[in-house]
Scaffold this motif. Structure first.
Motif, PDB file in Angstrom:
ATOM      1  N   ILE A 130       0.835  -1.209   0.000  1.00  0.00           N
ATOM      2  CA  ILE A 130       0.000   0.000   0.000  1.00  0.00           C
ATOM      3  C   ILE A 130       0.869   1.258   0.000  1.00  0.00           C
ATOM      4  N   LEU A 131       1.896   1.285   0.851  1.00  0.00           N
ATOM      5  CA  LEU A 131       2.761   2.464   0.906  1.00  0.00           C
ATOM      6  C   LEU A 131       3.480   2.689  -0.422  1.00  0.00           C
ATOM      7  N   ARG A 140      13.284   2.936   0.522  1.00  0.00           N
ATOM      8  CA  ARG A 140      14.020   3.566   1.613  1.00  0.00           C
ATOM      9  C   ARG A 140      13.058   4.280   2.564  1.00  0.00           C
ATOM     10  N   GLU A 141      12.080   4.966   2.013  1.00  0.00           N
ATOM     11  CA  GLU A 141      11.106   5.692   2.828  1.00  0.00           C
ATOM     12  C   GLU A 141      10.193   4.729   3.588  1.00  0.00           C
ATOM     13  N   ILE A 142       9.805   3.649   2.935  1.00  0.00           N
ATOM     14  CA  ILE A 142       8.960   2.654   3.596  1.00  0.00           C
ATOM     15  C   ILE A 142       9.721   2.021   4.760  1.00  0.00           C
ATOM     16  N   ALA A 143      11.001   1.749   4.541  1.00  0.00           N
ATOM     17  CA  ALA A 143      11.832   1.172   5.601  1.00  0.00           C
ATOM     18  C   ALA A 143      11.851   2.090   6.823  1.00  0.00           C
ATOM     19  N   PRO A 149      14.467  -3.034   7.864  1.00  0.00           N
ATOM     20  CA  PRO A 149      15.503  -2.865   6.841  1.00  0.00           C
ATOM     21  C   PRO A 149      14.891  -2.736   5.443  1.00  0.00           C
ATOM     22  N   GLU A 150      15.590  -2.030   4.573  1.00  0.00           N
ATOM     23  CA  GLU A 150      15.128  -1.824   3.204  1.00  0.00           C
ATOM     24  C   GLU A 150      14.971  -3.144   2.453  1.00  0.00           C
ATOM     25  N   GLY A 151      15.841  -4.089   2.723  1.00  0.00           N
ATOM     26  CA  GLY A 151      15.731  -5.408   2.093  1.00  0.00           C
ATOM     27  C   GLY A 151      14.449  -6.128   2.494  1.00  0.00           C
TER      28      GLY A 151
END
Length: 171
Positions: A130-131, A140-143, A149-151
């Motif tokens: 959704i984000l 990066r922003e969702i993390a 973590p971004e992964g």
């Protein structure tokens, strides 16, 4: 073309012990390679950052069989290919969603279909999907938003899309 030998080139290049110097020395070259492959500035920036993150995390496994720049470019090319494949999968899933929604009866809107598909995802994958897709946030922003973590963001989105595609294919 550069006429320096490999020995001269490797003698002048920074070592992985000083990763800041490696980043400074190679960022622009790796970025240009990635940018030429993905054909999108923002995506190229994200991919290039991932290249240096992977290189930093994998620096203890680096075995100098060639130049450090070559190793970084190989990571960059592989990461760009993975990103392009991933985006192609995303486009197919969303195109399928839109196609099914337009073929559906008036009772079943795209919102209903999305709601049904999203309802089948675990909350972490649902939040990441959704984000990213509805609000346009980058990984990066969702993390940062989810404090993961971004992964993990990439994995949640990938797994969520695969599950949604599988549900559509089985319908």
């Amino acid at each position: 073309m550069n006429s320096r030998s490999l020995a001269e080139e490797t003698a002048c290049e920074p070592t992985l012990d000083d990763f800041d110097a490696v980043y400074e020395a190679y960022y622009q070259d790796v970025y240009r390679t990635v940018r030429g492959m993905v054909l999108d500035e923002a995506m190229a920036e994200d991919v290039t950052q991932n290249v240096f993150l992977k290189a930093y995390k994998g620096r203890s496994r680096y075995r100098p069989t060639g130049s450090l720049g070559g190793w970084l470019h190989r990571i960059g090319v592989n990461e760009a290919i993975s990103t392009l494949r991933w985006h192609a999968l995303q486009e197919r899933v969303w195109a399928t969603l839109q196609m099914r929604a337009t073929r559906s009866s008036a009772d079943s809107t795209i919102q209903d279909l999305l709601t049904q598909l999203l309802d089948q995802l675990n909350p972490g994958a649902r939040a990441a999907v959704i984000l990213h897709f509805l609000h346009g946030y980058r990984y990066r922003e969702i993390a940062e938003i989810l404090a993961i973590p971004e992964g993990t963001v990439a994995t949640r989105i990938a797994n969520g899309l695969r599950k949604m595609k599988l549900m559509l294919d089985n319908e």
